[in-house]
Design an enzyme around this catalytic site. Structure first.
Site, PDB file in Angstrom:
ATOM      1  N   ARG A  74      19.469 -26.349 147.390  1.00 58.33           N
ATOM      2  CA  ARG A  74      18.123 -26.737 147.342  1.00 58.33           C
ATOM      3  C   ARG A  74      17.382 -25.855 146.492  1.00 58.33           C
ATOM      4  O   ARG A  74      16.173 -26.081 146.384  1.00 58.33           O
ATOM      5  CB  ARG A  74      17.598 -26.927 148.594  1.00 58.33           C
ATOM      6  CG  ARG A  74      18.291 -28.146 149.139  1.00 58.33           C
ATOM      7  CD  ARG A  74      17.626 -28.614 150.803  1.00 58.33           C
ATOM      8  NE  ARG A  74      18.066 -27.396 151.668  1.00 58.33           N
ATOM      9  CZ  ARG A  74      19.042 -27.274 152.380  1.00 58.33           C
ATOM     10  NH1 ARG A  74      20.094 -28.340 152.379  1.00 58.33           N
ATOM     11  NH2 ARG A  74      19.448 -26.353 153.060  1.00 58.33           N
ATOM     12  N   GLY A  81      25.478  -0.720 136.311  1.00 55.28           N
ATOM     13  CA  GLY A  81      26.208  -1.105 135.193  1.00 55.28           C
ATOM     14  C   GLY A  81      27.797  -1.079 135.159  1.00 55.28           C
ATOM     15  O   GLY A  81      28.145  -1.474 136.276  1.00 55.28           O
ATOM     16  N   ASP A  83      34.477  -8.242 133.919  1.00 59.22           N
ATOM     17  CA  ASP A  83      35.228  -6.921 134.272  1.00 59.22           C
ATOM     18  C   ASP A  83      36.020  -6.926 135.690  1.00 59.22           C
ATOM     19  O   ASP A  83      36.912  -6.132 136.079  1.00 59.22           O
ATOM     20  CB  ASP A  83      34.444  -5.799 134.440  1.00 59.22           C
ATOM     21  CG  ASP A  83      33.178  -6.062 135.621  1.00 59.22           C
ATOM     22  OD1 ASP A  83      33.039  -6.982 136.015  1.00 59.22           O
ATOM     23  OD2 ASP A  83      32.495  -5.057 135.799  1.00 59.22           O
ATOM     24  N   GLY A  84      35.959  -8.497 136.230  1.00 60.38           N
ATOM     25  CA  GLY A  84      36.799  -8.812 137.452  1.00 60.38           C
ATOM     26  C   GLY A  84      35.832  -8.222 138.741  1.00 60.38           C
ATOM     27  O   GLY A  84      36.429  -8.200 139.726  1.00 60.38           O
ATOM     28  N   ASP A 128      27.164  -4.210 129.588  1.00 56.93           N
ATOM     29  CA  ASP A 128      26.403  -3.389 130.385  1.00 56.93           C
ATOM     30  C   ASP A 128      26.916  -1.889 130.626  1.00 56.93           C
ATOM     31  O   ASP A 128      26.823  -1.412 131.618  1.00 56.93           O
ATOM     32  CB  ASP A 128      26.065  -4.129 131.677  1.00 56.93           C
ATOM     33  CG  ASP A 128      24.868  -3.534 132.261  1.00 56.93           C
ATOM     34  OD1 ASP A 128      24.213  -3.046 131.858  1.00 56.93           O
ATOM     35  OD2 ASP A 128      24.810  -3.898 133.702  1.00 56.93           O
ATOM     36  N   HIS A 149      31.950  -7.660 138.387  1.00 56.74           N
ATOM     37  CA  HIS A 149      30.564  -8.287 138.719  1.00 56.74           C
ATOM     38  C   HIS A 149      30.629  -9.621 139.168  1.00 56.74           C
ATOM     39  O   HIS A 149      29.628 -10.127 139.698  1.00 56.74           O
ATOM     40  CB  HIS A 149      29.720  -8.001 137.273  1.00 56.74           C
ATOM     41  CG  HIS A 149      29.219  -6.506 136.934  1.00 56.74           C
ATOM     42  ND1 HIS A 149      30.084  -5.425 137.107  1.00 56.74           N
ATOM     43  CD2 HIS A 149      27.829  -6.029 137.284  1.00 56.74           C
ATOM     44  CE1 HIS A 149      29.180  -4.607 136.975  1.00 56.74           C
ATOM     45  NE2 HIS A 149      27.939  -5.102 136.967  1.00 56.74           N
TER      46      HIS A 149
END
Length: 382
Positions: free
Chosen positions: A228, A308, A249-250, A273, A252
């Site tokens: 919603r 990062g 990167d697996g 990043d 984030h």
């Protein structure tokens, strides 16, 4: 072969759209002059023949680079620091980038801008600057310093105007800036991206109508998709004229969510990043007064918060293939043609075609590892 006409030949050349077998890229000065079958190369032309099976592809473009080579841009907003960061990332196939300054005071923003301006036209890898903040939502700030976040002030406006000869990207929270401000920036040529924002779906649509065209690290530091309350993510996925950065990167973002983003109507692109450990030797650094440690491939504070990434673009491309099941050609486009288009540079970067700048990577397609790069025609083994 500096400044002279020469060629690089490979079993496979990916020009950004199609594959060419047993082909060579002819380079004149800093530009691609032609793509020719290897057998048609003039006998007198100097040629570098890549190893058997190697691919030659457009160089990678990273629009979000906080640091590299043990350097954090916020700590050293200088031309020398930018050079060190660019050199560190070139090892992994990044031939062009935007040094990225996270939320900071106006004096530091001015120093960063001056450093970038001093390199435009002299350092071809430097395309401009990315200000990630400081006009961000406190509740979605991530590791940005709360004390550095602020509302727009008159002294900020000159800093945000487009660079002469370069690109300016500004990441902001739409709900934290005055009505019409995004339109003002976009009208001046600034690339405006939503990030570190608590904006609703409706607020995001207003920002899009004003000229917002980017989403900084989609999914991260913004409200999640909800039944919603669709939020910024839904607006990004259903808008065909926007680009969104993905940190593959697996860590984030879960692979399932990344695959969902790749099926959206928007235009995905890879970003890193990246922080100082990329291409460096240090496993710890200080960010906004907090110690950040590289642990199991991720940069985290003592509390476990992501700060990062330790990702490089070569690894991001490899993860697209191995984690997401993408064809290598698609992964390469996400690292080159897509960011070039977001920056409005797709007429001269992101492809191997006559007239384009000769930014290239050579890679092993099995290991998906870069072993040589060319920036403006100048080659370097990694």
């Amino acid at each position: 072969m500096s400044g002279k006409t020469h060629a690089v030949a490979a079993d496979i050349v990916f020009d950004g759209a199609a594959l060419h077998r047993d082909c060579a890229v002819v380079i004149e000065a800093d530009r691609v002059a032609a793509l020719l079958p290897r057998r048609e190369l003039p006998a007198h032309l100097p040629v570098r023949d890549l190893p058997g099976g190697a691919w030659l592809a457009p160089g990678f473009i990273d629009v979000q680079v906080n640091g590299g080579g043990d350097v954090l841009f916020n700590d050293m907003p200088t031309a020398a620091a930018i050079g060190a960061i660019a050199a560190a990332h070139r090892r992994f196939g990044t031939t062009a980038l935007l040094p990225t300054l996270i939320s900071d005071e106006s004096g530091r923003m001015a120093a960063a801008r001056d450093a970038v301006m001093s390199l435009l036209g002299r350092h071809p890898s430097v395309l401009g600057i990315h200000y990630e903040g400081p006009f961000l939502a406190p509740e979605r700030r991530g590791v940005h310093d709360l004390a550095a976040l602020r509302r727009l002030e008159a002294e900020d406006l000159p800093l945000l105007t487009p660079l002469s000869g370069g690109v300016t990207v500004v990441t902001l929270a739409p709900e934290r800036v005055p009505p019409g401000f995004i339109a003002r920036l976009a009208g001046a040529g600034v690339k405006v991206a939503l990030g570190h924002s608590a904006a609703s779906y409706e607020e995001t649509l207003v920002a899009l109508s004003e000229g917002l065209t980017g989403f900084t690290h989609l999914f991260n530091a913004m409200p999640p998709l909800s039944s919603r309350a669709p939020g910024p993510v839904a607006a990004a996925l259903e808008s065909p004229e926007v680009w969104y950065g993905l940190i593959v990167d697996g860590v984030h973002v879960a692979p399932a969510m990344l695959r969902l983003a790749l099926r959206g109507r928007g235009r995905p692109m890879l970003v890193t990043d990246a922080m100082p450990p990329v291409g460096g030797t240090l496993s710890e650094f200080v960010l906004c007064g907090e110690k950040v440690r590289l642990r199991e491939g991720a940069c985290r504070t003592a509390a476990g918060k992501l700060a990062g990434s330790a990702l490089d673009m070569g690894t991001a491309v490899r993860n697209c293939v191995r984690l997401l099941g993408l064809p290598l050609t698609t992964a390469l486009r996400l690292a080159s043609a897509s960011p070039a288009a977001f920056l409005g540079l797709d007429g001269r970067l992101g492809r191997l075609a006559p007239g384009y700048r000769a930014d290239m990577v050579a890679l092993d397609p099995q290991e998906i590892r870069v072993f040589a790069t060319w920036v403006a025609g100048q080659g370097e083994d990694t």
